[in-house]
Design an enzyme around this catalytic site. Structure first.
Site, PDB file in Angstrom:
ATOM      1  N   CYS A  50      -8.693  -8.393   4.077  1.00  0.00           N
ATOM      2  CA  CYS A  50      -7.428  -7.667   4.236  1.00  0.00           C
ATOM      3  C   CYS A  50      -7.092  -7.008   2.899  1.00  0.00           C
ATOM      4  O   CYS A  50      -7.438  -7.507   1.832  1.00  0.00           O
ATOM      5  CB  CYS A  50      -6.323  -8.641   4.642  1.00  0.00           C
ATOM      6  SG  CYS A  50      -4.730  -7.811   4.912  1.00  0.00           S
ATOM      7  N   ASP A  52      -4.322  -6.931   1.564  1.00  0.00           N
ATOM      8  CA  ASP A  52      -3.240  -7.686   0.922  1.00  0.00           C
ATOM      9  C   ASP A  52      -3.586  -8.025  -0.539  1.00  0.00           C
ATOM     10  O   ASP A  52      -4.656  -8.584  -0.811  1.00  0.00           O
ATOM     11  CB  ASP A  52      -2.998  -8.978   1.720  1.00  0.00           C
ATOM     12  CG  ASP A  52      -1.687  -9.649   1.343  1.00  0.00           C
ATOM     13  OD1 ASP A  52      -1.517  -9.966   0.137  1.00  0.00           O
ATOM     14  OD2 ASP A  52      -0.842  -9.854   2.220  1.00  0.00           O
ATOM     15  N   ARG A  54      -2.668 -10.247  -2.361  1.00  0.00           N
ATOM     16  CA  ARG A  54      -2.744 -11.672  -2.700  1.00  0.00           C
ATOM     17  C   ARG A  54      -4.074 -12.308  -2.326  1.00  0.00           C
ATOM     18  O   ARG A  54      -4.277 -13.499  -2.551  1.00  0.00           O
ATOM     19  CB  ARG A  54      -1.594 -12.428  -1.992  1.00  0.00           C
ATOM     20  CG  ARG A  54      -0.220 -11.947  -2.427  1.00  0.00           C
ATOM     21  CD  ARG A  54       0.846 -12.426  -1.482  1.00  0.00           C
ATOM     22  NE  ARG A  54       0.692 -11.845  -0.148  1.00  0.00           N
ATOM     23  CZ  ARG A  54       1.502 -12.113   0.879  1.00  0.00           C
ATOM     24  NH1 ARG A  54       2.494 -12.978   0.727  1.00  0.00           N
ATOM     25  NH2 ARG A  54       1.307 -11.546   2.048  1.00  0.00           N
ATOM     26  N   HIS A 106      -6.211 -13.946   6.457  1.00  0.00           N
ATOM     27  CA  HIS A 106      -5.354 -14.902   5.742  1.00  0.00           C
ATOM     28  C   HIS A 106      -4.088 -15.182   6.531  1.00  0.00           C
ATOM     29  O   HIS A 106      -3.585 -14.327   7.241  1.00  0.00           O
ATOM     30  CB  HIS A 106      -5.004 -14.357   4.348  1.00  0.00           C
ATOM     31  CG  HIS A 106      -4.185 -13.105   4.392  1.00  0.00           C
ATOM     32  ND1 HIS A 106      -2.829 -13.099   4.170  1.00  0.00           N
ATOM     33  CD2 HIS A 106      -4.516 -11.819   4.667  1.00  0.00           C
ATOM     34  CE1 HIS A 106      -2.369 -11.862   4.274  1.00  0.00           C
ATOM     35  NE2 HIS A 106      -3.373 -11.060   4.588  1.00  0.00           N
ATOM     36  N   CYS A 109      -0.456 -12.957   7.312  1.00  0.00           N
ATOM     37  CA  CYS A 109      -0.897 -11.557   7.229  1.00  0.00           C
ATOM     38  C   CYS A 109       0.172 -10.608   7.792  1.00  0.00           C
ATOM     39  O   CYS A 109       0.549 -10.705   8.962  1.00  0.00           O
ATOM     40  CB  CYS A 109      -2.213 -11.384   7.999  1.00  0.00           C
ATOM     41  SG  CYS A 109      -2.859  -9.703   7.881  1.00  0.00           S
TER      42      CYS A 109
HETATM   43 ZN   LIG Z   1      -3.224  -9.272   5.634  1.00  0.00          ZN
END
Ligand SMILES: [Zn+2]
Length: 218
Positions: A50, A52, A54, A106, A109
């Site tokens: 992803c 993301d 993080r 994750h 999400c």
């Molecule tokens: Zn995500």
């Protein structure tokens, strides 16, 4: 305006200064590090994760430059009409000959969370990208019945990862590679934002029996 003065208070300047410090630190212990890497890449892994911020691929598995070939998008999806992702998979499998393909989603999400809500009329493009996750929700609606909001999100995040691994197995790129070299092995992992731990959900390899409708007939 051409201006390259380094002001450490500027956000992007901070990144450039950090980069300088990072490269100097590596060179101090391994003077040939970049010189050797520049000769070519031989990563064992393709990572589809992803976007993301993080969940940075190399950081969470303590990997170095050169070890992981990376593709990331919103909610770690493999859409079979997405030439970007398909090109990455083809290059990784057929040219780099990676041994493992990892789909890493994750918990928490935002992409999957958004897919569980009604469509945001302002985000017309993103809506279309998330539509595939809505389809996964619809197909598994019965098994998600009775779960509260949090458990529904966690389950759909897992189902989405499993679905992407299946989709990779359905590609001609993978079926051809399995026939020729028995590689790569496909993995679906989920990462916990709250504990930093990866969990294995699914593994498919060349012995996996695919549904006949997804098999190639030659
Ligand atoms: Zn995500």
């Amino acid at each position: 305006m051409e201006k390259h003065a380094l002001n450490p208070d500027d956000l992007t300047t901070r990144l450039l200064l950090e980069n300088k410090a990072w490269s100097e630190e590596i060179l101090s212990t391994n003077p040939d590090f970049f010189h050797n890497l520049a000769k070519g890449q031989h990563p064992d892994f393709l990572w589809i994760g992803c976007s993301d911020s993080r969940v940075p691929a190399e950081t969470i598995v303590n990997a170095h430059p050169g070890q992981i070939f990376v593709h990331r998008n919103i909610a770690n999806q493999v859409i079979t009409t997405d030439f970007n992702c398909l090109s990455v998979i083809q290059y990784a499998v057929e040219v780099l000959k990676v041994k493992h393909v990892i789909v890493c989603g994750h918990y928490g999400c935002g992409g999957v969370k958004a897919a569980l809500q009604s469509q945001n009329s302002g985000l017309t493009i993103t809506n279309k990208w998330l539509m595939h996750i809505k389809d996964i929700y619809r197909l598994h609606k019965d098994e998600l019945k009775g779960l509260d909001e949090e458990a529904t999100l966690a389950s759909l995040i897992q189902l989405n990862i499993r679905e992407q691994v299946q989709r990779i197995a359905h590609l001609s790129i993978i079926q051809k590679a399995w026939k020729e070299s028995q590689l790569p092995t496909l993995h679906g992992w989920v990462y916990g934002l709250e504990n930093g731990i990866l969990e294995q959900l699914i593994t498919l390899d060349h012995t996996t029996q695919l549904e006949p409708i997804y098999r190639y007939n030659d």
